[in-house]
Design a protein around this motif. Structure first.
Motif: not given
Length: 415
Positions: A110-111, A184-189, A210-215
């Motif tokens: 994000y940044p 957005l990435l979770v819904c897309t995945a 690389l966005t959140r620690a949820v992989a």
């Protein structure tokens, strides 16, 4: 002798039927575009008003006008540092040698996007970051509607989008936070997995890591997807190549969990750079994975606190295991159950949990099964409306009590 008449493409009856069918399809496709975007726009405008009202009590932190100042609070200040200066080459430490809070505690996707847009446009952080979050959030609810609609139908999709947009921490989708990109990435995945687009899922998982620690939370979803396809192999073939692809994705999700900590370690020359940085945010100075929530529950409430924590876990289990939850796709159902459990095991208790739960969007409308009668449908519509109104009230609380800085920041109230 009269010949039978075969309809042609110029037959008015045939043309009328085709036009009606095309209009019906266009109406359905149009709804899944305009409804989520309209709901999103209206709720974001309401939150804009809330923020501007609450901003009258905002201390001068940071600069950028009333809205920009509030929208760049808290984590936004760390993202500003990353967007403009990147990450430190060494971990800053206090006199005792303990790591202090620094940029390595925040993921880069994000940044870095914000920083790139700032350099291209010449606009400031307080403009670019909230606007980027706003646009990413619009894309997220659009994908969310399509995801739920494909498996559970239009009403469930509409209710999920509405209650997501009115969720307590939904204002985070228009400020300098990663919630919009993460959602957005979770819904897309989930949508790609549901539709067997395994190849496209690879870059999405990398971006998510690389966005959140949820992989890691996506691993049990992949397992459930595999089990579901295996059980249905007589109706839908589950060939060996697909099995290997899903297995590869599961291993990838596990490996990606260590991607950012590895980058931090290599960049700083300190193998514990990430974990020590994260520990600096803990009130104990330690990163206690798996036990933070149980310890907190016991400390605050003893046996009652532990019982309350267990009751919440059981409630979520009941929601995702009840027969009506079968109306969700297996992937959505698995995410609804495993992601909250992941938060309990991998994060520490705090007000940020409210924001983290935004990614548990299926639970915001836990009744994906179709209504059984007109009266049942009316009850559901009324329930959604009441929940949406209550959600807007809680959004004001989140904005005025957690987001806006009215005095000396209280670490316990970081949104």
């Amino acid at each position: 002798m009269c010949c039978s008449r075969h309809p042609s493409k110029d037959d008015p009856l045939t043309s009328s039927a085709l036009r009606s069918k095309f209009a019906a399809v266009s109406s359905r496709n149009g709804y899944q575009v305009w409804f989520p975007l309209t709901v999103y726009a209206v709720t974001r405008l309401i939150d804009l008003v809330f923020i501007l009202i609450a901003a009258r009590h905002q201390v001068d932190l940071p600069q950028g006008g009333a809205y920009g100042s509030v929208a760049s609070n808290w984590d936004g200040q760390w993202y500003l540092r990353i967007a403009t200066g990147g990450y430190p080459s060494t971990i800053p430490r206090d006199a005792g040698g303990n790591a202090v809070q620094n940029q390595w505690g925040f993921y880069p996707a994000y940044p870095f996007i914000v920083g790139a847009i700032m350099r291209i446009t010449g606009l400031g952080f307080t403009v670019v970051a909230p606007l980027l979050s706003l646009l990413l959030g619009a894309a997220a609810v659009s994908v969310m509607f399509r995801l739920i609609n494909q498996g559970s139908g239009r009403f469930a999709a509409s209710a999920t989008v509405l209650l997501t947009c009115t969720y307590m921490a939904a204002p985070a989708m228009q400020i300098a936070y990663t919630e919009s990109l993460g959602l957005l990435l979770v819904c897309t995945a989930l949508l790609l997995l549901r539709n067997r687009r395994y190849g496209w899922l690879v870059p999405v998982l990398v971006m998510l890591a690389l966005t959140r620690a949820v992989a890691l939370a996506f691993v049990p979803v992949l397992v459930v997807h595999t089990i579901s396809r295996y059980r249905r192999r007589s109706q839908e073939p589950f060939p060996d190549p697909d099995r290997w692809r899903v297995a590869g994705l599961a291993f990838l999700a596990v490996a990606l969990t260590g991607l950012w900590p590895s980058i931090a370690a290599i960049s700083t020359g300190d193998s514990a750079a990430y974990t020590q940085t994260m520990s600096s945010w803990s009130t104990t100075g330690k990163l206690r994975v798996l036990i933070e929530f149980p310890v907190f529950a016991w400390t605050k409430g003893g046996p009652v606190g532990l019982a309350a924590l267990l009751a919440i876990i059981v409630l979520i289990a009941v929601i995702v295991l009840r027969s009506g939850a079968k109306a969700w796709d297996p992937e959505v159902r698995a995410w609804a159950g495993f992601y909250p459990l992941f938060l309990v095991l991998a994060t520490a208790p705090g007000s940020s949990n409210i924001r983290h739960l935004l990614l548990a969007f299926p639970l915001l409308w836990p009744f994906p099964d179709p209504a059984t009668s007109r009266s049942d449908r009316r009850r559901r519509v009324a329930m959604v409306a009441i929940l949406a109104i209550c959600g807007l009230v809680t959004q004001w609380v989140w904005i005025s009590q957690f987001l806006v800085v009215t005095g000396q920041p209280n670490i316990a109230h970081i949104p």
